[in-house]
Design an enzyme around this catalytic site. Structure first.
Site, PDB file in Angstrom:
ATOM      1  N   GLY A   1       8.162  23.567  56.449  1.00  0.00           N
ATOM      2  CA  GLY A   1       8.286  22.191  56.007  1.00  0.00           C
ATOM      3  C   GLY A   1       6.511  21.581  56.514  1.00  0.00           C
TER       4      GLY A   1
ATOM      5  N   GLU B   1       7.800  29.944  59.628  1.00  0.00           N
ATOM      6  CA  GLU B   1       8.168  29.871  58.117  1.00  0.00           C
ATOM      7  C   GLU B   1       7.493  28.991  56.937  1.00  0.00           C
ATOM      8  OE1 GLU B   1      12.662  29.734  57.744  1.00  0.00           O
ATOM      9  OE2 GLU B   1      12.853  30.931  59.185  1.00  0.00           O
TER      10      GLU B   1
ATOM     11  N   TYR C   1      11.698  15.471  41.738  1.00  0.00           N
ATOM     12  CA  TYR C   1      11.909  14.581  42.760  1.00  0.00           C
ATOM     13  C   TYR C   1      10.566  13.700  43.215  1.00  0.00           C
ATOM     14  CZ  TYR C   1      12.401  19.187  45.138  1.00  0.00           C
ATOM     15  OH  TYR C   1      13.178  20.254  44.855  1.00  0.00           O
TER      16      TYR C   1
ATOM     17  N   CYS D   1      13.501  17.464  26.195  1.00  0.00           N
ATOM     18  CA  CYS D   1      14.071  16.344  25.704  1.00  0.00           C
ATOM     19  C   CYS D   1      14.564  16.121  26.474  1.00  0.00           C
ATOM     20  CB  CYS D   1      15.382  16.592  24.755  1.00  0.00           C
ATOM     21  SG  CYS D   1      14.441  17.800  23.509  1.00  0.00           S
ATOM     22  N   GLU D   2      14.087  15.257  27.811  1.00  0.00           N
ATOM     23  CA  GLU D   2      14.415  14.385  29.071  1.00  0.00           C
ATOM     24  C   GLU D   2      12.973  13.110  29.189  1.00  0.00           C
ATOM     25  OE1 GLU D   2      17.196  15.633  31.040  1.00  0.00           O
ATOM     26  OE2 GLU D   2      17.583  17.413  30.400  1.00  0.00           O
TER      27      GLU D   2
HETATM   28  N1  LLP Z   1      11.984  27.517  55.917  1.00  0.00           N
HETATM   29  C1  LLP Z   1      13.420  27.139  54.919  1.00  0.00           C
HETATM   30  C2  LLP Z   1      14.638  27.360  56.042  1.00  0.00           C
HETATM   31  C3  LLP Z   1      13.397  26.075  54.523  1.00  0.00           C
HETATM   32  O1  LLP Z   1      15.287  26.242  53.893  1.00  0.00           O
HETATM   33  C4  LLP Z   1      12.603  26.215  54.233  1.00  0.00           C
HETATM   34  C5  LLP Z   1      11.953  25.498  52.136  1.00  0.00           C
HETATM   35  C6  LLP Z   1      10.750  26.612  54.636  1.00  0.00           C
HETATM   36  C7  LLP Z   1      10.745  27.803  55.679  1.00  0.00           C
HETATM   37  C8  LLP Z   1       9.509  27.207  54.048  1.00  0.00           C
HETATM   38  O2  LLP Z   1       9.738  25.260  53.553  1.00  0.00           O
HETATM   39  P1  LLP Z   1       7.764  24.903  53.370  1.00  0.00           P
HETATM   40  O3  LLP Z   1       6.995  25.360  54.508  1.00  0.00           O
HETATM   41  O4  LLP Z   1       7.621  25.497  52.487  1.00  0.00           O
HETATM   42  O5  LLP Z   1       8.148  23.534  53.426  1.00  0.00           O
HETATM   43  N2  LLP Z   1      11.696  22.235  45.762  1.00  0.00           N
HETATM   44  C9  LLP Z   1      11.094  21.678  46.996  1.00  0.00           C
HETATM   45  C10 LLP Z   1      11.099  22.406  48.572  1.00  0.00           C
HETATM   46  C11 LLP Z   1      11.788  22.397  48.892  1.00  0.00           C
HETATM   47  C12 LLP Z   1      12.027  23.090  50.166  1.00  0.00           C
HETATM   48  C13 LLP Z   1      13.277  24.126  50.736  1.00  0.00           C
HETATM   49  N3  LLP Z   1      13.181  25.354  51.790  1.00  0.00           N
HETATM   50  C14 LLP Z   1       9.737  21.253  46.713  1.00  0.00           C
HETATM   51  O6  LLP Z   1       9.320  21.553  45.893  1.00  0.00           O
HETATM   52  O7  LLP Z   1       9.029  19.967  47.171  1.00  0.00           O
END
Ligand code: LLP
Length: 406
Positions: A232, A266, A310, A336-337
């Site tokens: 996150g 993670e 987003y 086409c959006e």
């Molecule tokens: N762990 C879990 C359980 C998760 O659901 C996620 C991301 C991560 C780790 C990794 O999160 P990060 O460090 O990458 O923020 N498609 C969206 C982001 C979706 C994230 C989903 N879960 C975007 O393009 O911003």
């Protein structure tokens, strides 16, 4: 920090050779960011399990593996990719809100490091599968802490009404029930409050009650070993200050240290986001009613969905800008959006047809979210490594695309 994956001239050289659209990643930037992330935890016992969902191209996963990282897999497909990239089952944590029977069987069968379980029902299914094969599966309970992540609502996951995990109030009881099962070994708690967090505050807020829960369980004799704090940590897409990894790690360690538990983290976006660029070509330039120009690219929401999905901001840089005075340009894709817009009213010298535009910070949630919408073949991917570069995923062809159809 090597936030710029490559000099514009190198990106242009690559794009001329591979064609566009092409994702270009920098191995050096990924390595540097991985090292900074793990260093931020200092001597505190921890392991980085890179979130494959951000970018799971085999060469990228092999690189993270070579750096010492484990992975966080969110599906059977991601587990398979991790194994193909050389990960051992002990390097894999398996997360996911809807794990199929086949995926659970795969995870239990190979003996992943831990399955982050989403419900008592899922723990019971894991228990049955494990006992049937004479095993004991390591599980951690995903707890929903009910905190506001302060991020885009589509990627906030720790609110009371979100589908993820078990409510905080039900977590202790769920753990006690898990402890009574012979096929599972409850070894941790898991939390992920959301993605693209602008500060460590939501993590700090979530870890308070979760570490208290871990302490309660320890007093009851439950031998937890780790606390998985999810991913996150956000990055700066627009050049403004990004949250600091040091401060983030400090927030995590301050909260977890009193429990004595090991940390699993993670991160996805933070490791690979700034290390990747999508390079596209200008295919048309035309006047826009009310002034300015439309700059139409050969990449769109089919290659990079984040702006359309987003309203996400990505810096857009002409790789070889002309001499003209900057003009407000709506940089759009060919799909086409109407939402297929990479950036509205961006000031740049009006590009010419054939010019390359770099879409920055596209290393995370770019290629992995690409689709064949409007029958766009999936783009090529390139890794710059040392003095050279190589194609790590060739461009899909229409033959590849229709090959699955009858
Ligand atoms: N762990 C879990 C359980 C998760 O659901 C996620 C991301 C991560 C780790 C990794 O999160 P990060 O460090 O990458 O923020 N498609 C969206 C982001 C979706 C994230 C989903 N879960 C975007 O393009 O911003």
């Amino acid at each position: 920090m090597a936030d710029q994956p490559a000099a514009p001239s190198l990106l242009a050289r690559i794009a001329r050779r591979t064609g566009t659209p092409v994702y270009v990643y920098s191995a050096a930037a990924i390595a540097e960011r991985y090292a900074a992330f793990t260093a931020a935890f200092g001597g505190y016992p921890h392991r980085v399990h890179y979130a494959l969902k951000a970018n799971s191209t085999l060469a990228v996963v092999r690189l993270v593996r070579a750096l010492g990282g484990g992975v966080d897999a969110n599906s059977g497909g991601e587990i398979d990719v991790a194994l193909r990239a050389g990960c051992e089952p002990r390097d894999i944590v398996f997360t996911g809100v809807g794990k199929t029977p086949a995926e659970l069987e795969q995870a239990v069968g190979i003996g992943v490091h831990v399955i982050n379980a989403e419900s008592l029902g899922e723990i019971e299914r894991i228990d049955r599968l494990a006992r049937a094969s004479g095993r004991r599966a390591a599980v951690a309970l995903r707890v929903n802490p009910d905190v506001a992540a302060g991020t885009h609502p589509h990627i906030a996951t720790g609110g009371r009404t979100h589908k993820f995990g078990v409510p905080l109030g039900a977590a202790a009881d769920t753990c006690r029930r898990a402890l009574a099962l012979d096929g599972v070994r409850l070894c941790g708690l898991h939390v992920h409050v959301g993605s693209q967090l602008g500060s460590s505050e939501p993590i700090r807020e979530a870890l308070g009650p979760i570490t208290a829960l871990a302490a309660d369980l320890a007093r009851e004799g439950c031998p937890l070993q780790h606390l998985d704090v999810g991913g996150g940590l956000g990055i700066s897409y627009d050049g403004s200050d990004a949250p600091s990894v040091t401060e983030y790690a400090r927030a995590v360690i301050d909260a977890v240290r009193p429990t004595g538990l090991r940390v699993i983290a993670e991160p996805g976006r933070w490791i690979v986001g700034p290390a990747g660029t999508l390079v596209a070509s200008v295919v048309d330039v035309k006047d826009r009613a009310g002034g300015g120009r439309f700059v139409v690219l050969d990449a769109g929401m089919s290659e990079l969905l984040r702006p359309a999905l987003y309203g996400a901001f990505h810096r857009l840089e002409p790789l070889e800008p002309g001499p003209g005075t900057p003009v407000a340009c709506d940089v759009v894709g060919p799909i086409c959006e109407t939402s297929d817009v990479f950036g509205a009213e961006r000031l740049m010298p009006v590009p010419a047809v054939g010019d390359f535009i770099a879409i920055r910070d596209a290393g995370a949630y770019g290629a992995v979210m690409a689709s064949n919408y409007n029958r766009h073949p999936l783009p090529a991917e390139v890794l710059i490594d040392g003095d050279g570069w190589r194609v790590i995923r060739r461009r899909q062809t229409v033959d590849d695309m229709v090959g699955l159809e009858s």
